[in-house]
Design a protein around this motif. Sequence first.
Motif, PDB file in Angstrom:
ATOM      1  N   GLY A 104      -8.031  -6.609   9.925  1.00  0.00           N
ATOM      2  CA  GLY A 104      -7.065  -6.088   8.963  1.00  0.00           C
ATOM      3  C   GLY A 104      -6.555  -7.106   7.972  1.00  0.00           C
ATOM      4  N   GLY A 105      -6.773  -8.395   8.235  1.00  0.00           N
ATOM      5  CA  GLY A 105      -6.378  -9.428   7.292  1.00  0.00           C
ATOM      6  C   GLY A 105      -4.885  -9.551   7.099  1.00  0.00           C
ATOM      7  N   LYS A 106      -4.495  -9.986   5.927  1.00  0.00           N
ATOM      8  CA  LYS A 106      -3.090 -10.315   5.661  1.00  0.00           C
ATOM      9  C   LYS A 106      -2.194  -9.080   5.634  1.00  0.00           C
ATOM     10  CE  LYS A 106      -2.399  -9.224   1.066  1.00  0.00           C
ATOM     11  NZ  LYS A 106      -1.194  -8.658   0.408  1.00  0.00           N
ATOM     12  N   LYS A 107      -2.719  -7.918   5.200  1.00  0.00           N
ATOM     13  CA  LYS A 107      -1.888  -6.715   5.184  1.00  0.00           C
ATOM     14  C   LYS A 107      -1.470  -6.309   6.593  1.00  0.00           C
ATOM     15  CE  LYS A 107      -3.515  -4.612   0.880  1.00  0.00           C
ATOM     16  NZ  LYS A 107      -4.119  -3.397   0.267  1.00  0.00           N
ATOM     17  N   THR A 108      -2.388  -6.400   7.510  1.00  0.00           N
ATOM     18  CA  THR A 108      -2.057  -6.074   8.900  1.00  0.00           C
ATOM     19  C   THR A 108      -1.109  -7.110   9.484  1.00  0.00           C
ATOM     20  OG1 THR A 108      -4.190  -4.976   9.185  1.00  0.00           O
ATOM     21  CG2 THR A 108      -3.033  -5.636  11.177  1.00  0.00           C
ATOM     22  N   ILE A 112       2.601  -7.005  11.499  1.00  0.00           N
ATOM     23  CA  ILE A 112       2.833  -7.668  12.778  1.00  0.00           C
ATOM     24  C   ILE A 112       4.059  -8.577  12.688  1.00  0.00           C
ATOM     25  CG2 ILE A 112       1.882  -9.383  14.385  1.00  0.00           C
ATOM     26  CD1 ILE A 112      -0.861  -8.135  13.840  1.00  0.00           C
ATOM     27  N   VAL A 113       4.206  -9.263  11.569  1.00  0.00           N
ATOM     28  CA  VAL A 113       5.384 -10.110  11.363  1.00  0.00           C
ATOM     29  C   VAL A 113       6.655  -9.260  11.384  1.00  0.00           C
ATOM     30  CG1 VAL A 113       6.575 -11.579   9.692  1.00  0.00           C
ATOM     31  CG2 VAL A 113       4.138 -11.912  10.144  1.00  0.00           C
ATOM     32  N   THR A 124       0.766   4.528  10.601  1.00  0.00           N
ATOM     33  CA  THR A 124       0.137   5.733  10.063  1.00  0.00           C
ATOM     34  C   THR A 124      -1.349   5.735  10.400  1.00  0.00           C
ATOM     35  OG1 THR A 124      -0.435   4.743   7.948  1.00  0.00           O
ATOM     36  CG2 THR A 124       1.777   5.664   8.148  1.00  0.00           C
ATOM     37  N   ALA A 125      -1.998   6.806  10.023  1.00  0.00           N
ATOM     38  CA  ALA A 125      -3.447   6.890  10.241  1.00  0.00           C
ATOM     39  C   ALA A 125      -4.190   5.824   9.445  1.00  0.00           C
ATOM     40  CB  ALA A 125      -3.957   8.273   9.848  1.00  0.00           C
ATOM     41  N   ALA A 126      -3.578   5.338   8.373  1.00  0.00           N
ATOM     42  CA  ALA A 126      -4.235   4.348   7.534  1.00  0.00           C
ATOM     43  C   ALA A 126      -4.163   2.943   8.107  1.00  0.00           C
ATOM     44  CB  ALA A 126      -3.630   4.364   6.137  1.00  0.00           C
ATOM     45  N   ASN A 127      -3.202   2.681   8.986  1.00  0.00           N
ATOM     46  CA  ASN A 127      -3.070   1.315   9.506  1.00  0.00           C
ATOM     47  C   ASN A 127      -3.098   1.195  11.015  1.00  0.00           C
ATOM     48  OD1 ASN A 127      -0.460   2.009  10.478  1.00  0.00           O
ATOM     49  ND2 ASN A 127       0.530   1.324   8.599  1.00  0.00           N
TER      50      ASN A 127
END
Length: 560
Positions: A104-108, A112-113, A124-127
């Motif tokens: 997921g990289g930086k967006k994920t 988490i942060v 959501t279903a997108a993440n």
Amino acid sequence: MKKFVVLGNCESESPLGGKSNRCVVVAANVPILAHSLERTQRNWFARSNSPTDLIVQVGDYCFHLHKLAMASRSEYLNRLVFQRGSNRERAGDSLIIQLKNLPGGKKTFELIVKFCYGRKFDITAANVAPLYCAAHFLEMNEYLEQENLISKTESFLTYLILSSWRNTFRILKTTESISPWAKDLQIVKRCSEAIAWKTSSIPNASSLSCEDKEHLNAQASSINVVDNWWFEDVSFLRIDHFVEVIQSIRRRGIKPEVIGSCIEHWTRKWFSQVIFGLDKDTPKPITLQLHRISTECLINILPTEENSVTCNFLLHLLKAGVMLKINPELLCVLERRVALMLEKCRVPDLLVKNQGEKHSFYDVTVVLRVLRFYVCGLSSNHSAKPNIVARLVDGYLTQVARDENLTMESFKSLAEALPQNARYCDDYIYRAIDMFLKAHPNLTAEDRSDVCRKLEYHRLSHEARQHVMQNDRLPLKLTTEFVLLQQVNMATSMTSNGSNYRRTNTQTIMRVNTDLEKRQIKNAKEINMMRKDVEMIKSQLLEVNSCKIKLQKQFKRCIC
């Protein structure tokens, strides 16, 4: 004990379009509360009463965080933060940790942060899939904290997969960038099995959301077929996910012909017009390597049951396979399968379009490959009916012969692909030859003779022979030969009638002669009649011979 509170379910706009369920999560009693999370270009800062002491690098982004907040929820970060060693990078008082290949990289990692600092965020279903994989990557399990991120995302992921048809596809779409993790953590498999279950149970399933029902009603009104309401949604899947879904659907006992139609629908959606010529509405250009892999995958998942896929689709796949140079064994699989279907095919089934003005309108080389494979198996297949295939080929030749871009070599190869005894007569092949000569008026006399080489007088019907003798498109040598043979045939027929009569009388005389001792010939008129018949036959043969000599002289003058 720290607790995470689910604030509730509500509707939010999904990045993939439409509305989707979301789970709003907030954490209480976290070790360090951040007043704010600020972004400055490629740097993120967690503002709190205490200074940051941890820098986490995710790609080109740096997150300035607190060790305690992150390590208390991630066993992976905990090990990196508190491991002993003097070779760790530092920036002042802050420890630097690089997270490579984080799903997921930086967006994920931003989410988490927020989770670690107790701030609200939506699952959501997108993440949910990237979050679930990233949580496993960072080992955010129950050992460190109850209701940690793994358990939260697991619960919501299960809920979405089981409850929503559209969200299942949204989840599958988000796993494309995190494919290895999504496969290892069974996300793709769970989504595929959910799609297969709903495919086999809907429209009887009552657990669908209103959104799903509206979507499926729209699909049904546009497709108007009960069995393939799900084709359009499945056709948006990437090849690896599509294969997984098809395998799950097959295990559910869906009819093979429905699966075959679904595979054809997916192929039309994804393969470029250059290769297939099937559909102008294609997605972004796909590399040849992906085409090659996709073609091989499609061949491997084709249902093997009879009539589960059409002959025309298999020929298109064969054409693509030849162009893309796929595994030769898979090409043989397609050739064998089409060859076994030839006796039940119609001419439209063999029509595979070409692209480009310089090529013939239809690709005849792919049909020729199949015909050669069929001929090779004739000796071992005693139940084969080559006469049916010959009729099919002649009809196909009649169709493609009208194309002025069809080469003489291609036409001849098709016409001569089957053995001579496969045809009961040459009437249909003559019709195809006539069509070809009509579409290619500039052929030389030698080329026209070469094209007509397969025609034989005794294999044509009386009507076809009459047409040949009056057809000025045919080479003069052929029409002259047919005229001579026609004259000889007429003379032979006349002679044959007379010969029968004489043979009958001659046999009578022989019987009389052998029985001379028993009786005498009483009717001398029979001998005189036989003599007259012989003289008449001699005169007829002389006339035929003189006619032949005249025709040969005319033929020589025409050539000169």
